[in-house]
Scaffold this active site. Structure first.
Site, mmCIF file in Angstrom:
data_model
loop_
_atom_site.group_PDB
_atom_site.id
_atom_site.type_symbol
_atom_site.label_atom_id
_atom_site.label_comp_id
_atom_site.label_asym_id
_atom_site.label_seq_id
_atom_site.Cartn_x
_atom_site.Cartn_y
_atom_site.Cartn_z
ATOM 1 N N ALA A 135 77.108 -2.226 13.699
ATOM 2 C CA ALA A 135 75.895 -1.804 13.773
ATOM 3 C C ALA A 135 74.974 -2.633 13.256
ATOM 4 O O ALA A 135 75.207 -3.452 12.200
ATOM 5 C CB ALA A 135 75.474 -0.658 12.894
ATOM 6 N N GLU A 136 73.698 -3.025 14.044
ATOM 7 C CA GLU A 136 72.535 -3.991 13.677
ATOM 8 C C GLU A 136 72.294 -3.828 12.291
ATOM 9 O O GLU A 136 71.847 -5.018 11.790
ATOM 10 C CB GLU A 136 71.252 -3.700 14.463
ATOM 11 C CG GLU A 136 71.670 -3.599 16.116
ATOM 12 C CD GLU A 136 71.846 -2.296 16.595
ATOM 13 O OE1 GLU A 136 72.972 -1.846 16.179
ATOM 14 O OE2 GLU A 136 71.005 -1.772 17.512
ATOM 15 N N ASN A 137 72.252 -2.706 11.521
ATOM 16 C CA ASN A 137 71.836 -2.552 10.145
ATOM 17 C C ASN A 137 72.731 -3.236 9.134
ATOM 18 O O ASN A 137 72.597 -2.887 7.980
ATOM 19 C CB ASN A 137 71.020 -1.405 9.737
ATOM 20 C CG ASN A 137 72.134 -0.249 9.917
ATOM 21 O OD1 ASN A 137 72.895 -0.125 10.973
ATOM 22 N ND2 ASN A 137 72.376 0.904 9.080
#
Lengths: 218, 226, 218, 226
Positions: free
Chosen positions: C52-54
């Protein structure tokens, strides 16, 4: 004008003189040679945080032989220790600290420093036998302040504080102060300004050992 | 089940071609994958471009690879070998090409390769011999040099602990260039001192996530010797 | 030509269909919506590593209410879990994974996909009321493969597989495959090629719902 | 003795000027320094440029700062506030400027600011509306867009643990943009959930070394609420 006697600082005294000027809380990278010695002269109670290019922040004193961690070296490939509060990082993150302007100070040795702050410290000619630059260009370009620790002249008496560098440059207009065995000089828009000299030395005698024009600081 | 472990240096190095660009982790004697580099000598690959901060340490590893004449070109910040003249001799005799790169630029160029950045500007080397022939530009009144990403075909990494997904931790200053080269190569090969069960490395302190790692071999060779 | 009956895939079936095609060992980023559902259809024994990007690599299933860690969310701001072997990183390091070409696969939703692989999925006009792009452009430009999960047509029947996108682009020539509720199509140098269709659907019927020209894969 | 702790939000925020560029860590509700942002509202500074991934979450923090009319310009990848129209209304009424930046470009531009890189090339946004007016160039046959470093006057960070040197760790996905904004600002201010004695954070897993941190305030405010 009478010539007065004076005693040049030896390497230890030069390192100690520089250490006096580093305030608590600064983040500092020390080049190899005399600069590395500076750490020994900062009293342990004055917290100065030393950084090494190879990803160590918060370097402590050299360990006793029995306490050596063979995985913990500085950029000069000497065994070091880590202070409580120190940390490790990889090379790109380590040079982010250097290149991003986060170091309050870097201290390097040099062959020559010019009156405009140019520094030459990595090669003695444009076609060195086997040139090596290491992190010098990154440090010179990236630190907030660049101080130089060096002998005032070469072994054969040629000045190292010059109007213009004759050796290949490490960085342009990067040096803010020079500590030599004879004096401490700031690089200013007007050229070298002498902050102090070893006892007994005169400005005229210092000028005689210096290619660039020098003057006392105001 | 993902399992990136292989059981020998030879299988770890399988498929490396002559003419490859090999990125080496390590700084001085610490954190360099010497057993894998020795395996390269053994494997006989040649005409290599090697990217490394130093030209080796002692007589093994990169110093050996150089002495064996397998390196066509060295991209390096500090091409010296303490107590050895192997590199100097090759260089003086015109038997090796050298691209001298400032240490931070070297790290950043490999990080850029790993990060999808083909080129970036830096103040490092501006106005010096090492910027000659390079594009430069003024940005906000300062001169910057354009530097390009430095990709590898292969990276050789030394880790302290590794799990079967290829997650890595390092020890102290053994980290150095290792996570950087791991990002920048198509094929990243790791020698690790210790094997960790999956899930036992702290997710907050994995320094190289397994996505950057292709093969791992367990080689508990002991401490580096300066 | 007789019109045959067929049943479009619902969202769950579409997610399951995509999951079939993801081999063990791939590193995969899932966009919000149908793509997020794909993870539920990868059997736990088949190790696929979701990112996930985060800054989360190795996302596991959504936790039970009792097991929620309020500090652990995915890019869609939903609570997730971390598999053994998972790790956390900051945003610049997370996007190094995305932009450096390290993801084997990204699955996104889209408004439109063009026959050359152009994707439009972030804005419906050049002057959106309040446009939002998130990580879509990074993912579309950076992943090794970009698969799209979407309805074959809009709610009012307009084709989404088009000769040229009418909405603002997310990336040019980035899509490699499209999974719709009706078919799976590869983007090839020759345009869309149908890999499979839901049972009962004919190529002619699918073409009627598609702006771009389509053909069966060899 | 170095001690970066201050004992109130007000002293943590002392000296922030009108017109400043404020970088915010956080992603959604997790890891955003909401108490410091509330302190900004209280302090009354205005005409701010705010850099943040989202336009806030809920009604506190950035959403509050926006509603109070203190933000002149938002640099953001996803300017939405779940369940709120504060941003949309300001934007539609022309009361706020928006610079929309892809999330990875946003992170990389701040990382570049921290790393001394004034500009870099990226494939992200090439050939799209967001590349219009930007310089681009072909490198090895692909089109890349030139993006510039994004510096802050101030960064507001939320940490999980902090020591008196300003070394920080984060918790799980609370890390997100926090280490990145910490690098990119002249003045980095941290609120931390927990205080660590110097030397108790693992040197292998400090995510933000104290060199990037100026002030820390201990605010054990509890878990984020989605």
């Amino acid at each position: 004008m009478t010539e007065t006697a004076y005693t040049p600082r030896n390497r230890t005294q030069l390192a100690a003189r520089i250490a006096q000027d580093i305030p608590e809380g600064w983040y500092v990278n020390l080049g190899i040679g005399i600069p590395t010695l500076v750490a020994d002269h900062v009293p342990p109670a004055r917290e100065v945080i030393f950084h090494a290019e190879n990803g160590v922040l918060g370097i402590g004193p050299a360990p006793d032989a029995a306490a050596v961690d063979p995985w913990l070296i500085n950029a000069g490939k000497q065994y070091v220790s880590l202070r409580p509060g120190g940390s490790f990082m990889h090379h790109a993150d380590s040079f982010t600290i250097i290149r991003g302007g986060h170091l309050n100070l870097c201290i390097l040795g040099a062959y020559e420093v010019a009156e405009n702050g140019d520094i030459a410290n990595w090669a003695t000619s444009a076609d060195d036998a086997a040139p090596a630059v290491g992190g010098a260009m990154d440090l010179a370009a990236g630190a907030q302040r660049l101080w130089i620790a060096m002998e005032h002249t070469t072994k054969d008496g040629r000045p190292r504080l010059v109007r213009q560098c004759s050796y290949p440059l490490t960085a342009r207009a990067a040096v803010s102060r020079v500590y030599t065995n004879l004096a401490v000089l700031d690089v200013t828009p007007g050229g070298f300004r002498v902050r102090d000299m070893v006892p007994g030395l005169t400005l005229a005698a210092l000028q005689a050992l210096t290619d660039a024009e020098i003057a006392m600081a105001d | 089940m993902i399992d990136k472990f292989v059981n020998s240096v030879a299988s770890a190095l399988a498929g490396i071609q002559d003419g490859s660009t090999i990125l080496l982790g390590g700084f001085g004697a610490v954190g360099q994958a010497n057993q894998l580099i020795e395996g390269l000598v053994e494997a006989g690959v040649r005409d290599l471009t090697v990217v490394a901060n130093n030209a080796g340490f002692g007589t093994a590893g990169l110093a050996h690879l150089l002495r064996a004449g397998r390196v066509r070109r060295l991209i390096c910040s500090f091409p010296r070998i303490p107590g050895s003249t192997v590199f100097e001799t090759l260089y003086r005799d015109g038997k090796i090409e050298l691209e001298l790169v400032p240490q931070g630029t070297l790290a950043e160029r490999m990080r850029a390769a790993g990060a999808g950045i083909p080129a970036f500007y830096t103040a490092t080397s501006a106005g010096t011999l090492l910027a000659e022939g390079k594009e430069s530009r003024e940005i906000n009144g300062r001169t910057y040099v354009l530097e390009h990403a430095l990709h590898g075909d292969v990276a050789l990494v030394e880790a302290w602990r590794a799990d079967r997904w290829g997650n890595l931790t390092y020890r102290a200053s053994g980290r150095n260039f290792n996570p950087v080269v791991a990002m920048a190569a198509r094929l990243t090969i790791v020698q690790t001192q210790h094997v960790a069960e999956l899930g036992t490395l702290d997710p907050e302190s994995i320094a190289t996530p397994g996505i950057y790692v292709n093969r791992v071999v367990h080689l508990p060779h002991g401490d580096p010797v300066l």
